[in-house]
Scaffold this motif. Structure first.
Motif, short mmCIF file in Angstrom:
data_model
loop_
_atom_site.label_atom_id
_atom_site.label_comp_id
_atom_site.label_asym_id
_atom_site.label_seq_id
_atom_site.Cartn_x
_atom_site.Cartn_y
_atom_site.Cartn_z
N ILE A 30 0.85 -1.20 0.00
CA ILE A 30 0.00 0.00 0.00
C ILE A 30 0.89 1.25 0.00
O ILE A 30 1.87 1.34 0.73
CB ILE A 30 -0.93 0.01 1.23
CG1 ILE A 30 -1.97 -1.08 1.08
CG2 ILE A 30 -1.60 1.37 1.40
CD1 ILE A 30 -2.90 -1.20 2.28
N ASP A 31 0.51 2.21 -0.81
CA ASP A 31 1.22 3.48 -0.85
C ASP A 31 0.73 4.33 0.32
O ASP A 31 -0.45 4.68 0.39
CB ASP A 31 0.93 4.18 -2.19
CG ASP A 31 1.68 5.50 -2.33
OD1 ASP A 31 2.64 5.73 -1.55
OD2 ASP A 31 1.32 6.29 -3.22
N PRO A 32 1.61 4.68 1.26
CA PRO A 32 1.17 5.44 2.44
C PRO A 32 0.64 6.82 2.08
O PRO A 32 -0.16 7.40 2.83
CB PRO A 32 2.42 5.54 3.31
CG PRO A 32 3.53 4.88 2.59
CD PRO A 32 3.01 4.34 1.32
N ALA A 33 1.02 7.36 0.94
CA ALA A 33 0.55 8.70 0.56
C ALA A 33 -0.91 8.67 0.16
O ALA A 33 -1.62 9.68 0.30
CB ALA A 33 1.40 9.23 -0.58
N THR A 34 -1.39 7.53 -0.31
CA THR A 34 -2.79 7.47 -0.78
C THR A 34 -3.73 6.84 0.25
O THR A 34 -4.93 6.80 0.02
CB THR A 34 -2.87 6.64 -2.08
OG1 THR A 34 -2.41 5.32 -1.82
CG2 THR A 34 -2.05 7.29 -3.19
N THR A 35 -3.21 6.34 1.37
CA THR A 35 -4.04 5.67 2.37
C THR A 35 -3.91 6.39 3.71
O THR A 35 -2.80 6.72 4.14
CB THR A 35 -3.60 4.20 2.54
OG1 THR A 35 -3.56 3.59 1.27
CG2 THR A 35 -4.54 3.45 3.45
N ASP A 36 -5.05 6.63 4.35
CA ASP A 36 -4.98 7.29 5.66
C ASP A 36 -4.59 6.28 6.74
O ASP A 36 -4.74 5.07 6.57
CB ASP A 36 -6.32 7.97 5.98
CG ASP A 36 -7.45 6.98 6.14
OD1 ASP A 36 -8.00 6.93 7.26
OD2 ASP A 36 -7.77 6.27 5.16
N GLN A 37 -4.10 6.78 7.84
CA GLN A 37 -3.57 5.92 8.92
C GLN A 37 -4.65 5.04 9.54
O GLN A 37 -4.38 3.90 9.92
CB GLN A 37 -2.92 6.79 10.00
CG GLN A 37 -1.65 7.43 9.55
CD GLN A 37 -1.02 8.26 10.66
OE1 GLN A 37 -1.55 8.37 11.75
NE2 GLN A 37 0.14 8.84 10.35
N GLN A 38 -5.87 5.55 9.67
CA GLN A 38 -6.94 4.75 10.27
C GLN A 38 -7.24 3.51 9.44
O GLN A 38 -7.42 2.42 9.98
CB GLN A 38 -8.21 5.59 10.41
CG GLN A 38 -8.28 6.35 11.70
CD GLN A 38 -9.66 7.00 11.85
OE1 GLN A 38 -10.30 7.37 10.88
NE2 GLN A 38 -10.08 7.14 13.09
N THR A 39 -7.28 3.64 8.15
CA THR A 39 -7.56 2.51 7.27
C THR A 39 -6.43 1.49 7.36
O THR A 39 -6.68 0.28 7.44
CB THR A 39 -7.72 2.98 5.81
OG1 THR A 39 -8.72 3.99 5.77
CG2 THR A 39 -8.09 1.84 4.90
N LEU A 40 -5.21 1.97 7.36
CA LEU A 40 -4.05 1.09 7.48
C LEU A 40 -4.07 0.35 8.81
O LEU A 40 -3.86 -0.86 8.87
CB LEU A 40 -2.76 1.91 7.32
CG LEU A 40 -1.47 1.12 7.26
CD1 LEU A 40 -1.47 0.20 6.06
CD2 LEU A 40 -0.29 2.08 7.18
#
Length: 187
Positions: free
Chosen positions: A98-108
């Protein structure tokens, strides 16, 4: 007559180191039966020796076969467990991509929690039990006390206050004790 024929016979020592009397030594020598006198005894001895050797070889083969079967059963069990974990491993691979720039921390964070639950569910089905003894009585066979803290009442004495690291049991065998803080009454 030479010197060997003229000397009297030397008695053979008995079990206690004393020489056997000549009459006893003569009696045992005369009682011995030669192989030509009893061929059936020699044949029976050979048969018994053959039976013994066959039985020893059979036992050795049995021992080798069961050791091999045990090793194969262990390998089969491990491969079954690993195959059950493959789905969770695949999920971990997807999270790592997963690209951390496109995913928010809560979802991760939620995705990682779901993978943890999947792993624990799979391992639980295989026999793993998580030991999280918060607010339970301290059991030194299952818990490792890292430190203590004062208890507010005598009823809380020897109660687990916090769990630093959960413990694990697999099919009844303790893999790792839970590392805990234990309440201790000072009254």
């Amino acid at each position: 007559m030479d010197a060997a024929e003229s000397d009297p016979p030397i008695p053979e020592p008995q079990g206690d180191g004393e020489p056997a009397p000549a009459d006893v030594r003569e009696r045992t020598e005369s009682d011995q039966v030669s192989a030509s006198d009893r061929p059936d005894a020699v044949q029976e001895l050979n048969e018994q020796r053959d039976k013994y050797l066959r039985l020893a070889a059979e036992y050795d083969n049995y021992r080798r076969r069961t050791a091999k079967e045990r090793a194969e059963a262990g390998a089969r069990g491990q491969s079954e467990l690993v195959s059950r974990l493959l789905e969770a491993i695949d999920d971990l691979g997807r999270v790592a991509d997963i690209d951390p720039a496109t995913t928010d921390q809560q979802t991760l964070h939620k995705g990682i929690e779901m993978i943890e639950q999947k792993l624990l569910k799979t391992l639980g089905a295989a026999g793993l039990e998580v030991l999280n003894p918060l607010d339970q009585t301290f059991d030194p066979t299952l818990h490792e006390a890292v430190t203590t803290e004062p208890a507010l009442s005598p009823e809380d004495d020897h109660t687990v206050a916090r769990v630093f690291q959960p413990g694990y049991r697999f099919n009844g065998q303790l893999l790792r004790p839970a590392r805990v803080v234990v309440k201790q009454w000072q009254g």
